[in-house]
Design a protein around this motif. Structure first.
Motif, PDB file in Angstrom:
ATOM      1  N   LYS B  23      47.016  39.367  35.627  1.00 15.53           N
ATOM      2  CA  LYS B  23      45.808  38.581  35.862  1.00 15.53           C
ATOM      3  C   LYS B  23      44.579  39.478  36.036  1.00 15.53           C
ATOM      4  CE  LYS B  23      43.739  35.897  39.630  1.00 15.53           C
ATOM      5  NZ  LYS B  23      42.948  34.828  39.028  1.00 15.53           N
ATOM      6  N   HIS B  24      44.777  40.612  36.720  1.00 16.53           N
ATOM      7  CA  HIS B  24      43.630  41.466  37.027  1.00 16.53           C
ATOM      8  C   HIS B  24      43.187  42.336  35.852  1.00 16.53           C
ATOM      9  CE1 HIS B  24      47.152  44.006  38.206  1.00 16.53           C
ATOM     10  NE2 HIS B  24      46.457  44.903  37.547  1.00 16.53           N
ATOM     11  N   TYR B  27      39.551  42.188  35.204  1.00 16.74           N
ATOM     12  CA  TYR B  27      38.628  42.584  36.276  1.00 16.74           C
ATOM     13  C   TYR B  27      38.098  43.982  35.987  1.00 16.74           C
ATOM     14  CZ  TYR B  27      40.572  38.784  39.179  1.00 16.74           C
ATOM     15  OH  TYR B  27      40.981  37.574  39.674  1.00 16.74           O
ATOM     16  N   GLN B  29      34.920  47.018  37.130  1.00 13.14           N
ATOM     17  CA  GLN B  29      33.985  47.400  38.188  1.00 13.14           C
ATOM     18  C   GLN B  29      32.635  47.706  37.553  1.00 13.14           C
ATOM     19  OE1 GLN B  29      37.391  48.315  38.567  1.00 13.14           O
ATOM     20  NE2 GLN B  29      37.397  46.647  40.052  1.00 13.14           N
ATOM     21  N   CYS B  79      33.445  50.400  34.784  1.00 10.61           N
ATOM     22  CA  CYS B  79      34.675  51.194  34.764  1.00 10.61           C
ATOM     23  C   CYS B  79      35.826  50.198  34.702  1.00 10.61           C
ATOM     24  CB  CYS B  79      34.774  52.084  35.998  1.00 10.61           C
ATOM     25  SG  CYS B  79      36.235  53.138  35.961  1.00 10.61           S
ATOM     26  N   TYR B  81      39.840  49.971  34.329  1.00 13.41           N
ATOM     27  CA  TYR B  81      41.112  50.683  34.326  1.00 13.41           C
ATOM     28  C   TYR B  81      42.258  49.696  34.106  1.00 13.41           C
ATOM     29  CZ  TYR B  81      45.020  53.602  35.476  1.00 13.41           C
ATOM     30  OH  TYR B  81      46.204  54.281  35.391  1.00 13.41           O
ATOM     31  N   THR B  83      45.966  48.930  34.448  1.00 12.43           N
ATOM     32  CA  THR B  83      46.993  49.485  35.326  1.00 12.43           C
ATOM     33  C   THR B  83      48.357  49.611  34.672  1.00 12.43           C
ATOM     34  OG1 THR B  83      47.415  47.279  36.220  1.00 12.43           O
ATOM     35  CG2 THR B  83      45.837  48.644  37.402  1.00 12.43           C
ATOM     36  N   TRP B  86      47.615  52.477  31.553  1.00  6.54           N
ATOM     37  CA  TRP B  86      46.985  53.697  32.066  1.00  6.54           C
ATOM     38  C   TRP B  86      45.813  54.150  31.208  1.00  6.54           C
ATOM     39  CZ3 TRP B  86      51.136  57.669  34.171  1.00  6.54           C
ATOM     40  CH2 TRP B  86      52.025  56.994  35.015  1.00  6.54           C
ATOM     41  N   GLN B  88      41.551  54.026  30.639  1.00  2.00           N
ATOM     42  CA  GLN B  88      40.268  53.779  31.282  1.00  2.00           C
ATOM     43  C   GLN B  88      39.151  53.746  30.246  1.00  2.00           C
ATOM     44  OE1 GLN B  88      38.541  55.717  35.140  1.00  2.00           O
ATOM     45  NE2 GLN B  88      37.797  56.994  33.485  1.00  2.00           N
ATOM     46  N   LEU B 170      45.618  58.030  30.184  1.00  4.36           N
ATOM     47  CA  LEU B 170      46.295  58.913  31.148  1.00  4.36           C
ATOM     48  C   LEU B 170      47.745  59.193  30.774  1.00  4.36           C
ATOM     49  CD1 LEU B 170      44.970  57.855  34.688  1.00  4.36           C
ATOM     50  CD2 LEU B 170      44.503  59.954  33.431  1.00  4.36           C
TER      51      LEU B 170
END
Lengths: 197, 197
Positions: B23-24, B27, B29, B79, B81, B83, B86, B88, B170
Motif C-alpha cells: 500500500k505504501h 507514498y 516524501q 524522495c 524509496y 521498500t 530497494w 530510490q 541498492l
C-alpha cells in the motif's frame, strides 16, 4: 507544560519497536537546502540516538552533496514514515557535521564509536569512488578494511539536534506538535499540543 | 544522447509494478523550503502522471503549509524509496499549484479530474478542520460529500514537472542521473549518465 526529556522520543522508540521486523524501518528521508537554493531529499539510515540524548546519528561520506549543502545551511527536516504502524515523524533541527578534522576531541570520539558500530561491509563504502561523479569503471573495487582500523577520512558523522517534531498517526488520525525552547539555564524544554491532522 | 520521452519513467513504472502489493509504495516524501528558510519534508501520495506526460500529480489541501511554502519557492525534491525492490528515485522539479481560483480552464479540468479520481473517503478530508491548528474538539466531524459534487475550494492539485531524476538501485548498486534540457523548439530532452553510488 515543559519537560526536560523529549516526550516524542518514547513514541519514536515504540514505533521502532513495532516496525523492527522491517529492514527499512530505520530508513528516513533527510531534506536539506541545495547549493542552488532548491530542496534536496534522500534516504539515509538512522544510527540511533547519541547516548541518552535525543540527538539523532547518521553516517555519511564527506564527499556527498549533503555535506556540502549542510555546510551552507545546517538545518534539515527528517521525514520518517513507519509503513507497518502508519506513523509519521517530521523531525526538524540543526545538524552538526563531524568529520576527521573536527577540533573537538569528544566529538571525534563519538565519530569513532559510530564507525566501529557500523558493519565491515558498510565501512567498505567509504573506500569506493567519489559519489556522484561519472562512473569510469564497471569492475567492483576489491578492497577490504582492517576491522581494527579507525575511521577513514571520508567517514563523516551527522548529529541532528531536534527542535520541532510533528507526529502523525494515520490509524487514529492523531497529530501532535512537539516544540522545544531553551530554559534560562540552557536546558532544552519540550511542550506538546494536539493539532488538526 | 537526448530523447523526447523521459527514460526514467519506465524505470519508475516498473518499480511501481513490482512494489504494487505494498500500500505504501505510492507514498513519497516531498521536500520544500519553509517560510523560515529551513527545509520542510512530509509524505504525500503519488496520484499518477498527467496523461502521457512525465508530470506527477499530488492532491493536497490549500490550507496546508506546503501550499504556502510552494507559493514562495516552487521547487521541490521528491524522495521515493521502494521498500521491496530497494530502488530510490530523487525527482527534482518545479511545482504548479492548481486551486479553484486558477484562471486556466484546462488546468481546472485536470484538478476536477483528480478530485473525481480520489475516493469519497479521501474527499471528506477537505471538509475537516484547518490542518495544523490546535484541535478544539475531540469528536470526529460527521460530514458527507455528494459523490457527484465537484471539488471543494480546499482541494488543490500539485503538478510536479521533473527536471532532474537521480535513480539508485541498492540491490545492484547502479546509479543513474537523468537530466533534462529544453530543445530550441521548447521540447524537453533527457540525457542520462551512470554515476558512482
Amino acid at each position: 507544560m515543559g519537560t526536560v526529556t523529549a516526550p516524542w522520543k518514547q513514541l519514536l522508540l515504540n514505533a521502532l519497536e513495532s516496525n523492527s521486523h522491517l529492514k527499512h524501518s530505520s530508513y528516513v528521508q533527510l531534506a536539506t537546502i541545495g547549493s542552488n537554493g532548491r530542496p534536496s531529499n534522500r534516504s539515509v539510515v538512522f544510527r540511533g540516538f547519541h547516548e541518552n540524548s535525543d540527538n539523532i546519528l547518521i553516517n555519511t561520506d564527506t564527499r556527498t552533496r549533503k555535506v556540502e549543502e549542510l555546510k551552507h545551511c545546517p538545518f534539515s527536516e527528517i521525514c520518517w514514515y513507519f509503513t507497518d504502524s502508519w506513523e509519521q515523524f517530521r523531525i526538524n533541527g540543526r545538524i552538526d557535521i563531524i568529520d576527521g578534522s573536527n577540533p573537538d576531541s569528544e566529538k571525534l570520539q563519538i565519530r569513532e564509536k559510530s564507525w566501529f558500530a557500523s558493519s565491515p561491509r558498510s565501512r567498505l563504502q567509504y573506500l569506493g569512488p567519489y559519489p556522484g561523479l561519472p562512473q569510469l569503471s564497471e569492475e567492483p573495487q576489491e578492497t577490504s578494511v582492517d576491522p581494527s582500523a579507525g575511521p577513514v577520512s571520508e567517514f563523516c558523522l551527522l548529529v541532528l539536534d531536534p527542535e520541532q517534531v510533528d507526529y502523525l498517526n494515520l490509524k487514529t488520525n492523531k497529530r501532535l506538535m512537539f516544540t522545544s525552547t531553551q530554559s534560562q539555564i540552557g536546558e532544552k524544554c519540550w511542550t506538546s499540543e494536539r493539532i488538526n491532522p
